[in-house]
Design a protein around this motif. Structure first.
Motif, PDB file in Angstrom:
ATOM      1  N   ILE A  74     -60.124  12.114  -6.136  1.00 57.60           N
ATOM      2  CA  ILE A  74     -59.287  11.129  -6.820  1.00 57.60           C
ATOM      3  C   ILE A  74     -60.005  10.550  -8.034  1.00 57.60           C
ATOM      4  O   ILE A  74     -59.424  10.354  -9.092  1.00 57.60           O
ATOM      5  N   ASN A  75     -61.288  10.299  -7.918  1.00 57.47           N
ATOM      6  CA  ASN A  75     -62.000   9.636  -9.016  1.00 57.47           C
ATOM      7  C   ASN A  75     -62.045  10.472 -10.283  1.00 57.47           C
ATOM      8  O   ASN A  75     -61.970   9.960 -11.388  1.00 57.47           O
ATOM      9  N   THR A  76     -62.201  11.767 -10.129  1.00 55.56           N
ATOM     10  CA  THR A  76     -62.357  12.611 -11.310  1.00 55.56           C
ATOM     11  C   THR A  76     -61.155  13.514 -11.550  1.00 55.56           C
ATOM     12  O   THR A  76     -61.084  14.174 -12.577  1.00 55.56           O
ATOM     13  N   MET A  77     -60.222  13.548 -10.577  1.00 56.15           N
ATOM     14  CA  MET A  77     -59.050  14.419 -10.649  1.00 56.15           C
ATOM     15  C   MET A  77     -59.459  15.884 -10.813  1.00 56.15           C
ATOM     16  O   MET A  77     -58.759  16.669 -11.442  1.00 56.15           O
ATOM     17  N   GLU A  78     -60.579  16.252 -10.258  1.00 56.87           N
ATOM     18  CA  GLU A  78     -61.019  17.635 -10.291  1.00 56.87           C
ATOM     19  C   GLU A  78     -60.686  18.321  -8.973  1.00 56.87           C
ATOM     20  O   GLU A  78     -60.685  17.695  -7.917  1.00 56.87           O
ATOM     21  N   TYR A  79     -60.429  19.612  -9.054  1.00 60.47           N
ATOM     22  CA  TYR A  79     -60.206  20.377  -7.828  1.00 60.47           C
ATOM     23  C   TYR A  79     -61.527  20.556  -7.097  1.00 60.47           C
ATOM     24  O   TYR A  79     -62.566  20.816  -7.693  1.00 60.47           O
ATOM     25  N   LEU A  80     -61.470  20.404  -5.798  1.00 61.58           N
ATOM     26  CA  LEU A  80     -62.651  20.513  -4.958  1.00 61.58           C
ATOM     27  C   LEU A  80     -62.363  21.505  -3.842  1.00 61.58           C
ATOM     28  O   LEU A  80     -61.407  21.335  -3.086  1.00 61.58           O
ATOM     29  N   PRO A  81     -63.147  22.598  -3.706  1.00 61.26           N
ATOM     30  CA  PRO A  81     -62.890  23.547  -2.624  1.00 61.26           C
ATOM     31  C   PRO A  81     -63.254  22.957  -1.271  1.00 61.26           C
ATOM     32  O   PRO A  81     -64.247  22.246  -1.124  1.00 61.26           O
ATOM     33  N   GLY A  82     -62.430  23.231  -0.282  1.00 63.46           N
ATOM     34  CA  GLY A  82     -62.693  22.796   1.082  1.00 63.46           C
ATOM     35  C   GLY A  82     -62.380  23.912   2.056  1.00 63.46           C
ATOM     36  O   GLY A  82     -61.483  24.732   1.811  1.00 63.46           O
ATOM     37  N   ASN A  83     -63.126  23.990   3.151  1.00 61.06           N
ATOM     38  CA  ASN A  83     -62.903  25.011   4.174  1.00 61.06           C
ATOM     39  C   ASN A  83     -62.249  24.378   5.398  1.00 61.06           C
ATOM     40  O   ASN A  83     -62.722  23.348   5.889  1.00 61.06           O
ATOM     41  N   HIS A 105     -58.222   4.786 -10.707  1.00 62.23           N
ATOM     42  CA  HIS A 105     -59.439   5.508 -11.078  1.00 62.23           C
ATOM     43  C   HIS A 105     -60.678   4.698 -10.698  1.00 62.23           C
ATOM     44  O   HIS A 105     -60.806   3.526 -11.012  1.00 62.23           O
ATOM     45  N   GLY A 106     -61.572   5.342  -9.976  1.00 63.21           N
ATOM     46  CA  GLY A 106     -62.833   4.706  -9.625  1.00 63.21           C
ATOM     47  C   GLY A 106     -62.816   4.000  -8.290  1.00 63.21           C
ATOM     48  O   GLY A 106     -63.843   3.469  -7.863  1.00 63.21           O
ATOM     49  N   SER A 107     -61.671   3.972  -7.599  1.00 59.82           N
ATOM     50  CA  SER A 107     -61.608   3.226  -6.345  1.00 59.82           C
ATOM     51  C   SER A 107     -62.127   4.021  -5.155  1.00 59.82           C
ATOM     52  O   SER A 107     -62.497   3.452  -4.131  1.00 59.82           O
ATOM     53  N   CYS A 108     -62.109   5.348  -5.252  1.00 61.97           N
ATOM     54  CA  CYS A 108     -62.549   6.186  -4.138  1.00 61.97           C
ATOM     55  C   CYS A 108     -64.075   6.251  -4.111  1.00 61.97           C
ATOM     56  O   CYS A 108     -64.711   6.418  -5.161  1.00 61.97           O
ATOM     57  N   PRO A 109     -64.713   6.080  -2.945  1.00 62.17           N
ATOM     58  CA  PRO A 109     -66.172   6.166  -2.874  1.00 62.17           C
ATOM     59  C   PRO A 109     -66.665   7.508  -3.402  1.00 62.17           C
ATOM     60  O   PRO A 109     -65.957   8.521  -3.325  1.00 62.17           O
ATOM     61  N   PRO A 110     -67.886   7.553  -3.918  1.00 67.28           N
ATOM     62  CA  PRO A 110     -68.435   8.804  -4.459  1.00 67.28           C
ATOM     63  C   PRO A 110     -68.465   9.904  -3.401  1.00 67.28           C
ATOM     64  O   PRO A 110     -68.691   9.659  -2.214  1.00 67.28           O
ATOM     65  N   ASN A 111     -68.203  11.149  -3.847  1.00 64.94           N
ATOM     66  CA  ASN A 111     -68.262  12.332  -2.986  1.00 64.94           C
ATOM     67  C   ASN A 111     -67.359  12.218  -1.750  1.00 64.94           C
ATOM     68  O   ASN A 111     -67.696  12.713  -0.674  1.00 64.94           O
ATOM     69  N   THR A 112     -66.240  11.552  -1.913  1.00 63.02           N
ATOM     70  CA  THR A 112     -65.313  11.344  -0.800  1.00 63.02           C
ATOM     71  C   THR A 112     -63.911  11.733  -1.233  1.00 63.02           C
ATOM     72  O   THR A 112     -63.500  11.457  -2.360  1.00 63.02           O
ATOM     73  N   LEU A 113     -63.185  12.382  -0.332  1.00 60.83           N
ATOM     74  CA  LEU A 113     -61.809  12.742  -0.616  1.00 60.83           C
ATOM     75  C   LEU A 113     -60.898  11.617  -0.126  1.00 60.83           C
ATOM     76  O   LEU A 113     -60.927  11.249   1.043  1.00 60.83           O
ATOM     77  N   CYS A 114     -60.106  11.056  -1.029  1.00 55.87           N
ATOM     78  CA  CYS A 114     -59.206   9.957  -0.684  1.00 55.87           C
ATOM     79  C   CYS A 114     -57.752  10.408  -0.829  1.00 55.87           C
ATOM     80  O   CYS A 114     -57.408  11.150  -1.749  1.00 55.87           O
ATOM     81  N   THR A 115     -56.900   9.944   0.071  1.00 58.78           N
ATOM     82  CA  THR A 115     -55.480  10.239   0.009  1.00 58.78           C
ATOM     83  C   THR A 115     -54.683   8.968   0.288  1.00 58.78           C
ATOM     84  O   THR A 115     -55.219   7.972   0.740  1.00 58.78           O
ATOM     85  N   SER A 116     -53.384   9.051   0.025  1.00 54.59           N
ATOM     86  CA  SER A 116     -52.521   7.890   0.198  1.00 54.59           C
ATOM     87  C   SER A 116     -51.898   7.889   1.582  1.00 54.59           C
ATOM     88  O   SER A 116     -51.398   8.915   2.041  1.00 54.59           O
ATOM     89  N   PRO A 117     -51.903   6.746   2.303  1.00 51.44           N
ATOM     90  CA  PRO A 117     -51.415   6.729   3.691  1.00 51.44           C
ATOM     91  C   PRO A 117     -49.900   6.712   3.790  1.00 51.44           C
ATOM     92  O   PRO A 117     -49.185   6.240   2.922  1.00 51.44           O
ATOM     93  N   VAL A 118     -49.413   7.252   4.921  1.00 48.53           N
ATOM     94  CA  VAL A 118     -48.011   7.116   5.300  1.00 48.53           C
ATOM     95  C   VAL A 118     -47.890   5.823   6.113  1.00 48.53           C
ATOM     96  O   VAL A 118     -48.655   5.590   7.040  1.00 48.53           O
ATOM     97  N   PHE A 178     -52.837  20.363  -1.332  1.00 46.20           N
ATOM     98  CA  PHE A 178     -53.704  21.524  -1.222  1.00 46.20           C
ATOM     99  C   PHE A 178     -53.240  22.557  -2.246  1.00 46.20           C
ATOM    100  O   PHE A 178     -52.038  22.729  -2.462  1.00 46.20           O
ATOM    101  N   THR A 179     -54.190  23.226  -2.860  1.00 51.73           N
ATOM    102  CA  THR A 179     -53.869  24.144  -3.944  1.00 51.73           C
ATOM    103  C   THR A 179     -54.521  25.501  -3.717  1.00 51.73           C
ATOM    104  O   THR A 179     -55.678  25.582  -3.306  1.00 51.73           O
ATOM    105  N   LEU A 180     -53.751  26.572  -3.974  1.00 48.59           N
ATOM    106  CA  LEU A 180     -54.250  27.933  -3.896  1.00 48.59           C
ATOM    107  C   LEU A 180     -54.063  28.610  -5.246  1.00 48.59           C
ATOM    108  O   LEU A 180     -53.289  28.151  -6.089  1.00 48.59           O
TER     109      LEU A 180
END
Length: 459
Positions: A74-83, A105-118, A178-180
């Motif tokens: 979220i902080n950088t809006m960059e794609y990050l690969p995950g397994n 922007h900037g609210s998500c802790p560093p090196n952490t994936l953040c998403t919006s809750p339901v 998720f993106t492919l």
């Protein structure tokens, strides 16, 4: 001025000029149509599937397989690969992340994936809890949490099964992405991404502590409406293909979409030409005995070993599993298979059984060849289990029949595991409720590790 230049600048005749005006008019009309109705077909991206690599993990108690997808920082809006572990039975996707209302922007802790809750007040929350969360008496009651955002919204906890610990976890339902990469089945397009937006659940890092290294969650590929295939949209259909590698050193491949599919070195042979098909049974007669399952079942009529048929009871169900490492047979079926297999391999020297296997042989580092084991399916179809998928090399001196005794009351009666999947091309067509299978690709001089993942620009 030479002859070519003179020809180039000659005044066109009246017929040529009229054709030129007509062509210009057609271009202008096409432009207006495209502005009003979207891009015209000629400019559509020529992808027929989305594609991802599949990796084999052997650093845990059992072999497991993961798919690599892109997520978003979220902080950088960059794609990050995950397994993510491939689970064709799980009803919902869940992984290591944080739910957070304030997605600025900037609210998500560093090196952490953040998403919006339901929110717990949304219909998706009650729907997942009622129909898609894990039901077990040992699971705690599902509870709501409360975010610290300025809205004060409540969060939605849902029960999931941890496949490594067989325990309940309660991650928070969220809006995810998720993106492919896109593909034409032969090439991977460097400039094309296929983004999906399924509901998923965020779990703390402690929930995935027992997972293989660099694996951060579970990717559900079941028939559930909250599994990954349900998030597909045109031009892709609700169809996915799995091709598990037999080695950790080279990845296999997963396709989302109905094909075509190509593997090297036969780059012009559509793998679909190798497939046989049988009906998928997502809700067999015995479904009441395992109501949490959103997995896939097929009908096995009998098991054939060197012209001798072993009957399978008509009420026995066969489940496909990406979490069980070896095919499990109910004791009555297992004993018949082992007895017959022992008879047709009398020339081989027996070895002391190595758990969890009951029939082992003395062998060399070169392995051994044994008769095929055929699963006879409806309509005369046959899934052949060749040596590569029936014999597990344990040490340089011992190899075992890779079938396991599931117990006298095992239900389903047959569970086909991942060792039998390796280097087999499997297609789950959820639109037509069919299961396609190739049998061993090694006999076709290829393997699941032969997809060309080299990026190609698609203009």
């Amino acid at each position: 001025m030479d002859a070519l230049s003179k020809t180039t600048f000659q005044k066109p005749n009246i017929q040529t000029y009229k054709m030129y005006l007509i062509l210009q008019l057609l271009v202008i009309i096409s432009a207006f149509i495209s502005l009003e109705h979207g891009p015209i077909t000629v400019y559509a991206k020529p992808y027929t599937s989305a594609v991802a690599s599949v990796n084999k993990h052997t650093d845990g108690a059992k072999p497991l397989y993961s798919v690599q997808m892109l997520t978003t920082y979220i902080n950088t809006m960059e794609y990050l690969p995950g397994n993510f572990l491939i689970d064709i039975d799980a009803p919902i996707i869940w992984h290591d992340c944080i739910v957070q209302e304030n997605m600025y922007h900037g609210s998500c802790p560093p090196n952490t994936l953040c998403t919006s809750p339901v929110s717990c007040e949304e219909s998706e929350c009650s729907e997942v809890r009622t129909f898609y969360s894990y039901k077990n008496p040992s699971c705690p009651p599902e509870i709501d949490g409360y975010s610290s955002s300025r809205w004060g919204s409540c969060t939605c906890g849902v029960n999931v099964l941890n496949p490594m610990t067989s325990s309940c976890d309660q991650p928070l339902l969220n809006y995810d992405e998720f993106t492919l990469r896109t593909s034409d089945g032969r090439n991977v397009f460097s400039n094309g991404n296929y983004g999906t937006f399924p509901k998923a659940a965020c779990a703390p890092s402690s929930s995935v502590a027992s997972f293989p290294a660099n694996v951060s969650g579970v990717m559900a590929f079941s028939s559930s409406l909250y599994a990954f295939p349900a998030s597909s949209y045109p031009p892709l259909k609700r169809t996915f293909a799995l091709c598990f590698p037999s080695k950790t050193s080279a990845p296999g491949v997963l396709f989302l979409g109905a094909g075509p599919y190509y593997l090297l070195p036969q780059s012009n042979v559509d793998v679909r030409s190798y497939l046989s098909y049988t009906p998928l049974l997502t809700r067999p007669d015995s479904f009441d005995t395992h109501p949490d399952s959103f997995g896939y079942f097929i009908r096995v009529n009998s098991i054939l070993i060197k012209k001798r048929s072993i009957s399978v009871p008509a009420n026995a169900t066969t489940k496909l599993s990406t979490m069980d490492p070896y095919t499990t047979l109910r004791t009555d079926i297992y004993n018949s298979v082992v007895r017959r297999f022992s008879m047709v391999t009398k020339r081989l020297r027996p070895a002391k059984p190595v758990a969890p296997f009951g029939l082992c042989f003395s062998t060399s580092t070169n392995g051994l060849r044994v008769p095929d084991i055929d699963f006879n399916l409806p309509d005369g179809k046959k899934w052949t289990i060749s040596t590569a998928n029936s014999i597990k090399q344990i040490t340089s001196e011992v190899a075992c029949l890779a079938f396991v005794d599931g117990g006298a009351t095992s239900e389903p009666a047959i569970v086909i595991g991942t060792f039998q999947f390796e280097d087999n091309f499997l297609v789950f067509d959820l639109v037509n409720s069919t299961f396609g299978f190739s049998s061993s690709l090694l006999r076709k001089k290829t393997s699941c590790s032969n997809f060309n993942f080299t990026l190609t620009y698609n203009a």
